[in-house]
Design a protein around this motif. Structure first.
Motif, PDB file in Angstrom:
ATOM      1  N   ARG A  93     -21.022  26.825  23.415  1.00 44.46           N
ATOM      2  CA  ARG A  93     -20.008  27.350  22.512  1.00 44.46           C
ATOM      3  C   ARG A  93     -18.606  27.302  23.106  1.00 44.46           C
ATOM      4  NH1 ARG A  93     -22.744  32.815  19.809  1.00 44.46           N
ATOM      5  NH2 ARG A  93     -24.559  31.756  18.852  1.00 44.46           N
ATOM      6  N   ARG A 126     -20.203  28.189   8.017  1.00 40.77           N
ATOM      7  CA  ARG A 126     -20.473  27.072   8.925  1.00 40.77           C
ATOM      8  C   ARG A 126     -20.080  25.724   8.308  1.00 40.77           C
ATOM      9  NH1 ARG A 126     -24.390  30.912   9.878  1.00 40.77           N
ATOM     10  NH2 ARG A 126     -24.822  31.350  12.085  1.00 40.77           N
ATOM     11  N   GLU A 144     -16.331  33.566  11.892  1.00 40.42           N
ATOM     12  CA  GLU A 144     -16.909  34.912  11.790  1.00 40.42           C
ATOM     13  C   GLU A 144     -15.973  35.948  11.184  1.00 40.42           C
ATOM     14  OE1 GLU A 144     -19.807  35.259  15.575  1.00 40.42           O
ATOM     15  OE2 GLU A 144     -17.689  34.932  16.115  1.00 40.42           O
ATOM     16  N   THR A 194     -21.704  22.464  15.221  1.00 42.09           N
ATOM     17  CA  THR A 194     -21.436  23.354  14.091  1.00 42.09           C
ATOM     18  C   THR A 194     -20.238  24.249  14.364  1.00 42.09           C
ATOM     19  OG1 THR A 194     -23.815  23.407  13.624  1.00 42.09           O
ATOM     20  CG2 THR A 194     -22.445  25.063  12.547  1.00 42.09           C
ATOM     21  N   PRO A 235     -21.404  34.777   8.792  1.00 42.09           N
ATOM     22  CA  PRO A 235     -20.554  33.663   9.210  1.00 42.09           C
ATOM     23  C   PRO A 235     -20.616  32.483   8.237  1.00 42.09           C
ATOM     24  CG  PRO A 235     -21.879  34.473  11.043  1.00 42.09           C
ATOM     25  CD  PRO A 235     -22.427  35.113   9.803  1.00 42.09           C
ATOM     26  N   VAL A 270     -18.486  27.571  13.482  1.00 37.95           N
ATOM     27  CA  VAL A 270     -18.930  28.866  12.970  1.00 37.95           C
ATOM     28  C   VAL A 270     -17.724  29.796  12.897  1.00 37.95           C
ATOM     29  CG1 VAL A 270     -20.490  30.818  13.286  1.00 37.95           C
ATOM     30  CG2 VAL A 270     -21.184  28.530  14.055  1.00 37.95           C
TER      31      VAL A 270
END
Length: 362
Positions: free
Chosen positions: A96, A260, A296, A292, A258, A294
């Motif tokens: 990440r 995506r 939030e 991906t 979230p 993401v």
């Protein structure tokens, strides 16, 4: 073959359609700016292009000169490692990378209704653990209207509102299009484009080409796009009478979890243009799902973390380089000019105690 509709003085029956296309293009072309100070003073400069944006649409102190209306988002990019074969950038290692992003609509008016234009934009700043950053700005259209900074400036001039009507002269806009057949693909898209109900359901294209460089120094021209997992289902926000429905919809969706997107990287092959954002590459080019995106959380841009970020597309980490697309240095230079103007204005707005942000280092 001569196109009878592409004339310097269009028949009156065509003025309405030209005006409609011009309205879409007018807020779109502001996505990019123009070039740096190495050119002679009589040539185009960042100041001239940003001045022209202000002449066309007005000045709103403290706001971006284009894409003024937007919201901040935060989240991360979850790489699956598939792009590592083409780029040594740390962001593509499995794992990440945190990010601060921004959704927006084109135009310099931060109070414009969301339905005023069919285009949405996504900008991201991904912060690698090694201190390097990747900044990217993308738009919900597959091609850009023009391919050069000069054409961009000429288009802005053609679309400058007539003081007598407050609107661009359709004849001037038509004459510009007649002189620039490369705008055909964008004009075809603009004729059918409609404002979407959500930032979350849009595809976002890089438009410009870039170059991935692997650990051995091998170079690969690429373009990328963000493809959403969300569909038009999933939001119960009432858009009727709400000029700010995009922000409301985004907050409502994120309250449920979230959002995506998949980062799809298209690999160019020999002969694919890397210096012309008006031309799509053939649909059969190899595409990699690199991971991906993401998202939030969302916050208002006035107080959110994206407010003071300049989403300069030439802020790139090792492993990603600019292509020969002339719009890239153009965007970079104009973004810097706009950034300095708006942050200086913000520091002096009456009744505020906001300190002037320091220009960011690349």
């Amino acid at each position: 073959m001569h196109d009878p509709s592409a004339t310097d003085t269009p028949p009156k029956r065509h003025l309405g359609s030209w005006a409609l296309i011009a309205a879409v293009v007018a807020v779109t072309v502001g996505t990019f700016g123009y070039v740096g100070g190495w050119l002679a003073p009589h040539r185009l400069t960042p100041k001239r292009i940003v001045d022209q944006l202000q002449d066309n649409a007005g000045t709103f102190a403290g706001y971006r000169r284009n894409h003024a209306k937007g919201v901040c988002v935060t989240g991360y990019f979850d790489s699956n490692g598939h792009a590592q074969a083409y780029s040594s950038a740390e962001v593509f290692a499995a794992g990440r990378t945190p990010l601060v992003g921004r959704f927006a609509i084109p135009g310099s008016n931060p109070y414009a209704p969301d339905s005023s234009v069919p285009i949405r934009s996504m900008a991201l700043r991904l912060a690698q653990a090694n201190g390097q950053q990747w900044r990217t700005g993308m738009n919900s259209m597959p091609v850009f209207p023009v391919s050069t900074p000069q054409a961009f400036y000429d288009q802005l001039k053609a679309q400058q509102p007539d003081p007598a009507t407050g609107k661009p002269d359709p004849a001037k806009v038509a004459a510009f299009f007649a002189a620039h057949p490369e705008t055909a693909a964008f004009r075809a898209w603009a004729k059918t484009a409609k404002p979407s109900a959500s930032f979350a359901t849009e595809n976002y294209w890089s438009l410009d080409a870039f170059v991935f460089v692997d650990s051995a120094g091998k170079r690969q021209a690429v373009r990328w796009r963000m493809v959403p997992e969300a569909t038009d289902a999933g939001s119960d926000v009432d858009n009727s009478g709400n000029p700010d429905y995009l922000a409301s919809d985004l907050a409502q969706r994120l309250s449920q979890g979230p959002l995506r997107w998949h980062l799809l990287v298209t690999l160019a092959q020999a002969g694919d243009p890397t210096n012309d954002a008006t031309r799509e590459w053939p649909a059969d080019r190899p595409t990699i799902d690199a991971g991906t995106l993401v998202l939030e959380h969302t916050e208002p841009q006035e107080s959110g973390p994206c407010r003071d970020i300049n989403y300069d597309p030439l802020v790139l980490p090792d492993g990603i380089e600019a292509s020969d697309d002339p719009l890239l240095p153009a965007r970079s230079a104009a973004y810097a000019d706009s950034y300095l103007r708006r942050t200086s204005e913000e520091a002096h707005l009456p009744g505020t105690a906001v300190a002037q942000p320091k220009p960011e280092a690349k």
